[in-house]
Structure formats: structure tokens, C-alpha cells
Design a protein around this motif. Structure first.
Motif, PDB file in Angstrom:
ATOM      1  N   ASN A 199      40.249  31.518  42.200  1.00  0.00           N
ATOM      2  CA  ASN A 199      39.359  32.318  40.859  1.00  0.00           C
ATOM      3  C   ASN A 199      38.139  32.138  40.102  1.00  0.00           C
ATOM      4  O   ASN A 199      37.317  32.768  40.228  1.00  0.00           O
ATOM      5  N   SER A 200      38.371  30.995  39.792  1.00  0.00           N
ATOM      6  CA  SER A 200      37.105  30.188  38.925  1.00  0.00           C
ATOM      7  C   SER A 200      35.548  30.484  39.197  1.00  0.00           C
ATOM      8  O   SER A 200      34.687  30.323  39.550  1.00  0.00           O
ATOM      9  N   LEU A 201      35.948  29.906  40.933  1.00  0.00           N
ATOM     10  CA  LEU A 201      34.723  29.721  42.097  1.00  0.00           C
ATOM     11  C   LEU A 201      34.176  31.110  42.959  1.00  0.00           C
ATOM     12  O   LEU A 201      33.320  31.066  43.594  1.00  0.00           O
ATOM     13  N   LYS A 202      34.925  32.056  41.965  1.00  0.00           N
ATOM     14  CA  LYS A 202      35.070  33.609  42.437  1.00  0.00           C
ATOM     15  C   LYS A 202      35.585  33.175  44.015  1.00  0.00           C
ATOM     16  O   LYS A 202      34.387  34.856  44.754  1.00  0.00           O
ATOM     17  N   GLN A 203      36.467  33.108  44.351  1.00  0.00           N
ATOM     18  CA  GLN A 203      36.697  32.639  46.083  1.00  0.00           C
ATOM     19  C   GLN A 203      37.690  33.526  45.845  1.00  0.00           C
ATOM     20  O   GLN A 203      39.073  32.532  45.967  1.00  0.00           O
ATOM     21  N   ALA A 204      37.553  34.639  45.921  1.00  0.00           N
ATOM     22  CA  ALA A 204      39.112  35.557  45.378  1.00  0.00           C
ATOM     23  C   ALA A 204      39.752  35.913  46.522  1.00  0.00           C
ATOM     24  O   ALA A 204      41.296  35.699  46.321  1.00  0.00           O
ATOM     25  N   GLU A 205      39.500  35.928  47.822  1.00  0.00           N
ATOM     26  CA  GLU A 205      40.224  36.043  48.563  1.00  0.00           C
ATOM     27  C   GLU A 205      41.222  34.154  49.567  1.00  0.00           C
ATOM     28  O   GLU A 205      42.072  34.545  49.462  1.00  0.00           O
ATOM     29  N   SER A 256      42.406  38.913  41.121  1.00  0.00           N
ATOM     30  CA  SER A 256      41.243  38.571  41.959  1.00  0.00           C
ATOM     31  C   SER A 256      41.548  39.961  42.982  1.00  0.00           C
ATOM     32  O   SER A 256      40.143  40.158  43.417  1.00  0.00           O
ATOM     33  N   MET A 257      42.628  40.920  42.998  1.00  0.00           N
ATOM     34  CA  MET A 257      42.513  42.116  43.162  1.00  0.00           C
ATOM     35  C   MET A 257      41.541  42.982  42.322  1.00  0.00           C
ATOM     36  O   MET A 257      40.722  43.335  43.957  1.00  0.00           O
ATOM     37  N   ASP A 258      41.288  42.531  41.468  1.00  0.00           N
ATOM     38  CA  ASP A 258      40.457  43.324  40.618  1.00  0.00           C
ATOM     39  C   ASP A 258      38.883  43.183  40.886  1.00  0.00           C
ATOM     40  O   ASP A 258      37.986  43.573  41.318  1.00  0.00           O
ATOM     41  N   THR A 259      39.095  41.908  41.092  1.00  0.00           N
ATOM     42  CA  THR A 259      37.870  40.826  41.569  1.00  0.00           C
ATOM     43  C   THR A 259      36.835  41.827  43.440  1.00  0.00           C
ATOM     44  O   THR A 259      36.247  41.958  43.483  1.00  0.00           O
ATOM     45  N   LEU A 260      38.073  41.901  44.066  1.00  0.00           N
ATOM     46  CA  LEU A 260      37.191  42.232  45.451  1.00  0.00           C
ATOM     47  C   LEU A 260      37.423  43.222  45.342  1.00  0.00           C
ATOM     48  O   LEU A 260      37.010  44.453  46.819  1.00  0.00           O
ATOM     49  N   GLY A 261      37.754  44.755  44.460  1.00  0.00           N
ATOM     50  CA  GLY A 261      37.440  46.080  44.279  1.00  0.00           C
ATOM     51  C   GLY A 261      38.964  46.418  44.429  1.00  0.00           C
ATOM     52  O   GLY A 261      38.750  48.040  45.227  1.00  0.00           O
ATOM     53  N   ARG A 262      39.634  45.765  44.880  1.00  0.00           N
ATOM     54  CA  ARG A 262      41.460  46.259  45.406  1.00  0.00           C
ATOM     55  C   ARG A 262      41.890  46.558  43.902  1.00  0.00           C
ATOM     56  O   ARG A 262      43.285  46.138  43.889  1.00  0.00           O
ATOM     57  N   TYR A 263      41.657  47.714  43.664  1.00  0.00           N
ATOM     58  CA  TYR A 263      41.737  48.408  42.419  1.00  0.00           C
ATOM     59  C   TYR A 263      43.492  48.473  42.468  1.00  0.00           C
ATOM     60  O   TYR A 263      44.114  48.339  41.017  1.00  0.00           O
ATOM     61  N   GLU A 264      44.105  49.587  43.366  1.00  0.00           N
ATOM     62  CA  GLU A 264      45.449  50.036  43.238  1.00  0.00           C
ATOM     63  C   GLU A 264      46.406  48.598  43.571  1.00  0.00           C
ATOM     64  O   GLU A 264      47.145  48.278  42.776  1.00  0.00           O
ATOM     65  N   GLU A 265      45.563  47.479  44.399  1.00  0.00           N
ATOM     66  CA  GLU A 265      46.350  46.439  44.413  1.00  0.00           C
ATOM     67  C   GLU A 265      46.469  45.674  43.115  1.00  0.00           C
ATOM     68  O   GLU A 265      47.744  44.734  42.789  1.00  0.00           O
ATOM     69  N   GLY A 277      45.024  47.410  32.038  1.00  0.00           N
ATOM     70  CA  GLY A 277      44.504  48.922  31.091  1.00  0.00           C
ATOM     71  C   GLY A 277      42.828  48.491  31.330  1.00  0.00           C
ATOM     72  O   GLY A 277      41.795  49.801  31.787  1.00  0.00           O
ATOM     73  N   ALA A 278      42.062  47.639  31.878  1.00  0.00           N
ATOM     74  CA  ALA A 278      41.026  47.409  31.513  1.00  0.00           C
ATOM     75  C   ALA A 278      40.351  47.753  32.946  1.00  0.00           C
ATOM     76  O   ALA A 278      39.316  48.877  33.530  1.00  0.00           O
ATOM     77  N   SER A 279      41.260  48.254  34.379  1.00  0.00           N
ATOM     78  CA  SER A 279      41.486  48.449  35.594  1.00  0.00           C
ATOM     79  C   SER A 279      41.503  49.859  35.748  1.00  0.00           C
ATOM     80  O   SER A 279      40.399  50.661  36.586  1.00  0.00           O
TER      81      SER A 279
END
Length: 202
Positions: free
Chosen positions: A118-124, A150-159, A182-184
Motif C-alpha cells: 500500500n505504501s508503495l502504491k501497489q494496490a493490487e 486499496s480498493m479506493d486507490t484503484l477507483g473500485r469505490y463500491e468494493e 465517509g471520504a469514499s
């Protein structure tokens, strides 16, 4: 195994110096202890040195433990924590992988590895680690939180919302999960009234 040991010695210092240092006999009670007890004592000294931010001392103790038992998952995990404190994230992942070779069900290692990805922006990669952790303990609410991030980082907001909700089912008082949910809701889904309710509960 020799190749891996050499690479870690290379990270900590010169290979020959480390090898020479780790073969020196210990004084006092440690000299008469079994190899596993010696290893645990030396790892403990390394942990304590890390807490005191005595990095060179910690390095020396972990070198000694590595010579005693290069397959110890506890050693590799503590070396990963050492590198985490030093901000050397790629080395953290190497040590986590070595720990998991010997103990694939060690939950805290999957947790740490996921956090680093997560820190390395490697969300998958982070999600893969967190899913492994959740297979071992589906009630680990911090893993659900991190998976949501991680899901938020990938734009998978519902997940992401689903993961935050799972964390909150387990721990309804988990303020960070309420805040991130709340942020999502606010930023990506435009559900501002629901976001305010989450912030109120954070």
C-alpha cells in the motif's frame, strides 16, 4: 540458501565481516544454550535495539541470528520490521517473502507485506496479501480497512465501501473505518448526507 544469506549480509554490511562476527562464541549463559534458545535471545536483543533506535546494534544481532537459523520465520519477520523502520520497503518485501516460505500461515507477515505494498502504491499486490490474511482470519478488521483503502486507490469505490462495512461489522467503534468510508462516499459517490453520518460516528 547460500545466495539468499549472502544477499542479506550484503544489505547489512560486508559479507565476510558479518560472517566473522556471527561465528564468535557468546559469553555467559548464552554460550551453553541450545541453538534455538540462542537464536531467540539474539532476536530479542535485536528487537530491543530497534525499539531503542540502535540500528547498528540491531543489525549485528540479526546477523548473528541469521547465522544460527536462516530459516526462522520470526527472524525474517523481525528483519522486515527493522527495514520498515528504516524506510527500506523493497527489503521489507524480500524479508516477508522469506518468512512466508517457511511459514505461509503467519498472519502478521501478510499484514505487514500488504501494508508495505500500500505504501508503495501497489494496490493490487496489497489486496492479494490482505486476501491471504483474511483467509487466515476473516475477523481481522484492520485487514478489511486496508483492503478498503486499496480498493479506493484503484477507483473500485463500491468494493471499498463493502470492505469498510465489513470492518465496521466486526468493530463498530473503529473510527478510522468510519472516516474512510465517509471520504469514499463524499469524494467519489457524491453521497454527502451519508458521508456526514459516517464522520459523525468516527
Amino acid at each position: 540458501m547460500k545466495h539468499i544469506i549472502a544477499s542479506i549480509f550484503g544489505v547489512f554490511g560486508k559479507r565476510q565481516e558479518a560472517r566473522k562476527d556471527t561465528t564468535q562464541p557468546e559469553s555467559g549463559h548464552l554460550a551453553g544454550a541450545s541453538a534455538s534458545v540462542q537464536r531467540d535471545i539474539v532476536i530479542g536483543k535485536g528487537q530491543a535495539s530497534c525499539m531503542l533506535k540502535q540500528w547498528e546494534e540491531a543489525r549485528r544481532y540479526f546477523d548473528k541470528a541469521l547465522a544460527l537459523d536462516p530459516k526462522s520465520e520470526d527472524l525474517w519477520y523481525n528483519m522486515a520490521l527493522y527495514f520498515d523502520k528504516r524506510g527500506r520497503y523493497e527489503d521489507v518485501i524480500i524479508c516477508c517473502d522469506k518468512a512466508l516460505e517457511n511459514a505461509p500461515a503467519k498472519q502478521v507477515v501478510w499484514n505487514l507485506k500488504g501494508k508495505i505494498h500500500n505504501s508503495l502504491k501497489q494496490a493490487e499486490e496489497a489486496i492479494r496479501c490482505l486476501d491471504k490474511e483474511l483467509e487466515l482470519d476473516p475477523e481481522e478488521f484492520t485487514a478489511w480497512l486496508n483492503k478498503g483503502n486499496s480498493m479506493d486507490t484503484l477507483g473500485r469505490y463500491e468494493e471499498a465501501i463493502y470492505a469498510y462495512d465489513k470492518a465496521l461489522q466486526i468493530n463498530p467503534q473503529f473510527g478510522l473505518a468510519w472516516c474512510n468510508k465517509g471520504a469514499s462516499l463524499r469524494r467519489w459517490l457524491g453521497k454527502h448526507a451519508e458521508a456526514i453520518e459516517c464522520y459523525d460516528r468516527a
